[in-house]
Write a protein that holds these residues in place. Structure first.
Motif, PDB file in Angstrom:
ATOM      1  N   ARG A  64      16.186   3.566   8.919  1.00 27.84           N
ATOM      2  CA  ARG A  64      16.504   3.532   7.489  1.00 27.84           C
ATOM      3  C   ARG A  64      16.776   2.102   7.048  1.00 27.84           C
ATOM      4  O   ARG A  64      17.651   1.424   7.566  1.00 27.84           O
ATOM      5  CB  ARG A  64      17.729   4.393   7.180  1.00 27.84           C
ATOM      6  CG  ARG A  64      18.174   4.310   5.719  1.00 27.84           C
ATOM      7  CD  ARG A  64      19.291   5.286   5.430  1.00 27.84           C
ATOM      8  NE  ARG A  64      18.824   6.661   5.581  1.00 27.84           N
ATOM      9  CZ  ARG A  64      19.634   7.723   5.580  1.00 27.84           C
ATOM     10  NH1 ARG A  64      20.945   7.559   5.469  1.00 27.84           N
ATOM     11  NH2 ARG A  64      19.137   8.938   5.705  1.00 27.84           N
ATOM     12  N   ARG A  65      15.985   1.631   6.118  1.00 25.12           N
ATOM     13  CA  ARG A  65      16.335   0.411   5.387  1.00 25.12           C
ATOM     14  C   ARG A  65      16.366   0.876   3.939  1.00 25.12           C
ATOM     15  O   ARG A  65      15.356   1.305   3.401  1.00 25.12           O
ATOM     16  CB  ARG A  65      15.325  -0.708   5.601  1.00 25.12           C
ATOM     17  CG  ARG A  65      13.888  -0.331   5.283  1.00 25.12           C
ATOM     18  CD  ARG A  65      13.055  -1.555   5.055  1.00 25.12           C
ATOM     19  NE  ARG A  65      11.694  -1.228   4.666  1.00 25.12           N
ATOM     20  CZ  ARG A  65      10.830  -2.125   4.251  1.00 25.12           C
ATOM     21  NH1 ARG A  65      11.183  -3.376   4.159  1.00 25.12           N
ATOM     22  NH2 ARG A  65       9.605  -1.781   3.913  1.00 25.12           N
ATOM     23  N   ASP A  66      17.484   0.831   3.336  1.00 26.55           N
ATOM     24  CA  ASP A  66      17.659   1.463   2.028  1.00 26.55           C
ATOM     25  C   ASP A  66      16.876   0.684   0.975  1.00 26.55           C
ATOM     26  O   ASP A  66      17.354  -0.309   0.432  1.00 26.55           O
ATOM     27  CB  ASP A  66      19.152   1.521   1.673  1.00 26.55           C
ATOM     28  CG  ASP A  66      19.408   2.483   0.529  1.00 26.55           C
ATOM     29  OD1 ASP A  66      18.544   2.573  -0.367  1.00 26.55           O
ATOM     30  OD2 ASP A  66      20.449   3.152   0.528  1.00 26.55           O
ATOM     31  N   THR A  67      15.656   1.142   0.722  1.00 31.43           N
ATOM     32  CA  THR A  67      14.778   0.439  -0.220  1.00 31.43           C
ATOM     33  C   THR A  67      15.361   0.440  -1.622  1.00 31.43           C
ATOM     34  O   THR A  67      15.282  -0.564  -2.344  1.00 31.43           O
ATOM     35  CB  THR A  67      13.386   1.096  -0.224  1.00 31.43           C
ATOM     36  OG1 THR A  67      12.879   1.109   1.108  1.00 31.43           O
ATOM     37  CG2 THR A  67      12.422   0.321  -1.114  1.00 31.43           C
ATOM     38  N   PRO A  97       0.794  -1.234   0.000  1.00 29.28           N
ATOM     39  CA  PRO A  97       0.000   0.000   0.000  1.00 29.28           C
ATOM     40  C   PRO A  97       0.823   1.279   0.000  1.00 29.28           C
ATOM     41  O   PRO A  97       0.253   2.366  -0.114  1.00 29.28           O
ATOM     42  CB  PRO A  97      -0.785  -0.114   1.314  1.00 29.28           C
ATOM     43  CG  PRO A  97       0.105  -0.920   2.207  1.00 29.28           C
ATOM     44  CD  PRO A  97       0.799  -1.907   1.302  1.00 29.28           C
ATOM     45  N   THR A  98       2.145   1.183   0.130  1.00 30.44           N
ATOM     46  CA  THR A  98       2.969   2.378   0.260  1.00 30.44           C
ATOM     47  C   THR A  98       3.619   2.720  -1.073  1.00 30.44           C
ATOM     48  O   THR A  98       4.575   2.068  -1.503  1.00 30.44           O
ATOM     49  CB  THR A  98       4.048   2.170   1.335  1.00 30.44           C
ATOM     50  OG1 THR A  98       3.430   1.694   2.534  1.00 30.44           O
ATOM     51  CG2 THR A  98       4.770   3.457   1.637  1.00 30.44           C
ATOM     52  N   ALA A  99       3.111   3.762  -1.723  1.00 31.26           N
ATOM     53  CA  ALA A  99       3.561   4.099  -3.074  1.00 31.26           C
ATOM     54  C   ALA A  99       5.044   4.434  -3.124  1.00 31.26           C
ATOM     55  O   ALA A  99       5.755   4.009  -4.038  1.00 31.26           O
ATOM     56  CB  ALA A  99       2.728   5.251  -3.620  1.00 31.26           C
ATOM     57  N   GLN A 100       5.537   5.221  -2.153  1.00 32.73           N
ATOM     58  CA  GLN A 100       6.934   5.629  -2.178  1.00 32.73           C
ATOM     59  C   GLN A 100       7.868   4.446  -2.068  1.00 32.73           C
ATOM     60  O   GLN A 100       8.931   4.404  -2.696  1.00 32.73           O
ATOM     61  CB  GLN A 100       7.215   6.615  -1.037  1.00 32.73           C
ATOM     62  CG  GLN A 100       8.593   7.254  -1.103  1.00 32.73           C
ATOM     63  CD  GLN A 100       8.788   8.100  -2.342  1.00 32.73           C
ATOM     64  OE1 GLN A 100       8.002   9.011  -2.619  1.00 32.73           O
ATOM     65  NE2 GLN A 100       9.829   7.809  -3.118  1.00 32.73           N
ATOM     66  N   PHE A 101       7.490   3.435  -1.286  1.00 34.23           N
ATOM     67  CA  PHE A 101       8.286   2.220  -1.161  1.00 34.23           C
ATOM     68  C   PHE A 101       8.442   1.536  -2.518  1.00 34.23           C
ATOM     69  O   PHE A 101       9.542   1.137  -2.911  1.00 34.23           O
ATOM     70  CB  PHE A 101       7.613   1.271  -0.165  1.00 34.23           C
ATOM     71  CG  PHE A 101       8.257  -0.084  -0.044  1.00 34.23           C
ATOM     72  CD1 PHE A 101       9.371  -0.266   0.771  1.00 34.23           C
ATOM     73  CD2 PHE A 101       7.765  -1.178  -0.732  1.00 34.23           C
ATOM     74  CE1 PHE A 101       9.972  -1.510   0.886  1.00 34.23           C
ATOM     75  CE2 PHE A 101       8.350  -2.419  -0.617  1.00 34.23           C
ATOM     76  CZ  PHE A 101       9.452  -2.590   0.194  1.00 34.23           C
ATOM     77  N   ASP A 129      11.366   3.059   7.852  1.00 34.02           N
ATOM     78  CA  ASP A 129      11.607   3.135   6.391  1.00 34.02           C
ATOM     79  C   ASP A 129      12.510   4.301   6.027  1.00 34.02           C
ATOM     80  O   ASP A 129      13.186   4.256   5.008  1.00 34.02           O
ATOM     81  CB  ASP A 129      10.329   3.244   5.546  1.00 34.02           C
ATOM     82  CG  ASP A 129       9.545   1.955   5.473  1.00 34.02           C
ATOM     83  OD1 ASP A 129      10.146   0.883   5.717  1.00 34.02           O
ATOM     84  OD2 ASP A 129       8.328   2.007   5.193  1.00 34.02           O
ATOM     85  N   ASP A 130      12.473   5.390   6.829  1.00 32.87           N
ATOM     86  CA  ASP A 130      13.203   6.602   6.495  1.00 32.87           C
ATOM     87  C   ASP A 130      12.921   7.025   5.052  1.00 32.87           C
ATOM     88  O   ASP A 130      13.828   7.256   4.255  1.00 32.87           O
ATOM     89  CB  ASP A 130      14.703   6.438   6.722  1.00 32.87           C
ATOM     90  CG  ASP A 130      15.426   7.780   6.715  1.00 32.87           C
ATOM     91  OD1 ASP A 130      14.840   8.763   7.186  1.00 32.87           O
ATOM     92  OD2 ASP A 130      16.570   7.843   6.225  1.00 32.87           O
ATOM     93  N   SER A 131      11.648   7.117   4.744  1.00 31.87           N
ATOM     94  CA  SER A 131      11.214   7.559   3.426  1.00 31.87           C
ATOM     95  C   SER A 131      11.401   9.070   3.310  1.00 31.87           C
ATOM     96  O   SER A 131      11.660   9.754   4.314  1.00 31.87           O
ATOM     97  CB  SER A 131       9.739   7.208   3.223  1.00 31.87           C
ATOM     98  OG  SER A 131       8.944   7.952   4.134  1.00 31.87           O
ATOM     99  N   PRO A 132      11.282   9.645   2.098  1.00 30.03           N
ATOM    100  CA  PRO A 132      11.391  11.104   1.969  1.00 30.03           C
ATOM    101  C   PRO A 132      10.428  11.862   2.879  1.00 30.03           C
ATOM    102  O   PRO A 132      10.702  12.995   3.282  1.00 30.03           O
ATOM    103  CB  PRO A 132      11.070  11.340   0.488  1.00 30.03           C
ATOM    104  CG  PRO A 132      11.502  10.073  -0.185  1.00 30.03           C
ATOM    105  CD  PRO A 132      11.177   8.976   0.783  1.00 30.03           C
ATOM    106  N   LEU A 133       9.312  11.227   3.219  1.00 24.72           N
ATOM    107  CA  LEU A 133       8.338  11.851   4.117  1.00 24.72           C
ATOM    108  C   LEU A 133       8.959  12.225   5.462  1.00 24.72           C
ATOM    109  O   LEU A 133       8.585  13.220   6.074  1.00 24.72           O
ATOM    110  CB  LEU A 133       7.161  10.883   4.321  1.00 24.72           C
ATOM    111  CG  LEU A 133       6.025  11.329   5.237  1.00 24.72           C
ATOM    112  CD1 LEU A 133       5.361  12.583   4.684  1.00 24.72           C
ATOM    113  CD2 LEU A 133       5.003  10.201   5.373  1.00 24.72           C
ATOM    114  N   ALA A 134       9.919  11.424   5.920  1.00 27.82           N
ATOM    115  CA  ALA A 134      10.499  11.636   7.250  1.00 27.82           C
ATOM    116  C   ALA A 134      11.129  13.022   7.388  1.00 27.82           C
ATOM    117  O   ALA A 134      11.059  13.636   8.453  1.00 27.82           O
ATOM    118  CB  ALA A 134      11.538  10.550   7.550  1.00 27.82           C
ATOM    119  N   THR A 135      11.744  13.525   6.342  1.00 27.62           N
ATOM    120  CA  THR A 135      12.383  14.845   6.409  1.00 27.62           C
ATOM    121  C   THR A 135      11.430  15.975   6.016  1.00 27.62           C
ATOM    122  O   THR A 135      11.780  17.146   6.163  1.00 27.62           O
ATOM    123  CB  THR A 135      13.623  14.893   5.502  1.00 27.62           C
ATOM    124  OG1 THR A 135      13.250  14.536   4.161  1.00 27.62           O
ATOM    125  CG2 THR A 135      14.686  13.924   6.002  1.00 27.62           C
TER     126      THR A 135
END
Length: 350
Positions: free
Chosen positions: A309-312, A87-91, A293-299
């Protein structure tokens, strides 16, 4: 005898009215179609000056080899599939970028197949996708990577695959392991080190292996430090922003709120931010929040989110690289180790 006529040097048309074909390239370069094919497939049996001439010409006319046509010519496909239900598009976007990093310059292309793993015929749908596209191999992204029935189907038809999962679930040369248990344990150690003991946990869906590992890693690390979370402090959600909002409403509605919340991904953490802002709860002065996930959303959140951070992108790169290895040299390339990125969303409890 009259002098032999010199063959005029081929010139590139200013603008082709149709996409260039391999025959056009051969004619314009003054070489055989077989030579062009060897250059496309990185054969060493071509002189360097000829290779440079043909490659320059291909760039000038915008020629791009058709991977399906190449597959027919070489009796194998130059397509890598990526199958996902997430369900997570950025992932998913980051996973695709990573795969493309590996495939760039290899002659392989990426095709994607979103599916609903809860549908009773989804395995048959993946089989049709694989066979119709004549794929070289398949990347299986969580959650479909966790399904033994899907892996067994691919194995039965002789299809190469790599599974991306929180724990090892197959032979090493078929796995990229993301060690989610360890990443969540690091969060527990960090929150405890700040002095938090009343902690809320928002998990992903219970049938996702990533959720099982993150929940287990977090709770077991707290237990080692003498902290037991009551059931009222653990809420299951769906890895989406909306489910994070609903879970946060349950955790933050009582008179006695937790001093910190760990969320199974950044999307749900953003949902916690929404509820905290609406209720006038200051992050991090009154509530510390950690995501995963440390996605771009985090910052992009304020304050910036502490997250695992798990480097997807790197995960996708490794999985694709494993699929294009020579079949006589199959081996695991690497695991992806998570680590906590500290930002401004946490502080000791007030």
């Amino acid at each position: 005898m009259p002098a032999a006529k010199k063959t005029p040097k081929a010139t590139v048309p200013v603008e082709m009215k149709r996409p260039a074909t391999i025959n056009d390239i051969a004619r314009l370069a003054g070489v055989s179609k077989k030579t062009v094919s060897r250059i496309i497939n990185h054969s060493p049996l071509v002189r360097q000056d000829t290779r440079e001439k043909v490659e320059t010409l291909m760039r000038e006319v915008g020629y791009s080899p058709d991977p399906l046509a190449r597959g027919l010519a070489f009796r194998r496909s130059f397509l890598i599939g990526m199958v996902y239900d997430n369900p997570t598009a950025q992932f998913i976007v980051n996973m695709q970028y990573g795969a493309l990093d590996s495939l760039r310059g290899s002659g392989f292309e990426l095709v994607v197949h979103p599916c609903d793993s809860r549908s009773p015929d989804y395995v048959d749908g993946v089989r049709r996708f694989v066979q119709q596209q004549k794929l070289h191999g398949v990347m299986l992204v969580p959650r479909v990577s966790e399904d033994p029935a899907l892996a067994a189907m691919l194995d039965s038809i002789g299809m190469r695959y790599v599974r991306i999962a929180a724990v090892s679930m197959d032979r090493p040369e078929r796995m990229v392991v993301t060690h989610d248990h360890d990443g969540a344990a690091e969060v527990a150690d960090y929150l405890q080190s700040l002095g938090h003991r009343d902690i809320g946990l928002i998990t992903g869906p219970r049938d996702y292996r990533s959720s099982i590992e993150r929940t287990g890693g977090f709770l077991s690390a707290l237990q080692k430090r003498g902290i037991e979370l009551p059931k009222s402090r653990i809420v299951e959600a769906g890895y989406t922003f909306e489910s994070g909002v609903a879970a946060a409403e349950k955790l933050l509605s009582g008179k006695k709120r937790p001093t910190a919340v760990f969320c199974g991904n950044d999307e749900m953490a953003a949902g916690v931010y929404r509820v905290a802002m609406r209720e006038g709860i200051s992050v991090p002065r009154e509530l510390s929040v950690v995501g995963y996930d440390d996605s771009p959303l985090a910052t992009r959140l304020w304050p910036p989110l502490t997250s695992v951070r798990r480097d997807t992108r790197d995960t996708g790169r490794i999985a694709a690289a494993m699929l294009i290895q020579p079949e006589d040299d199959l081996r695991p390339l690497a695991s992806v180790r998570p680590h906590l990125i500290l930002r401004d969303s946490c502080q000791p409890p007030g």
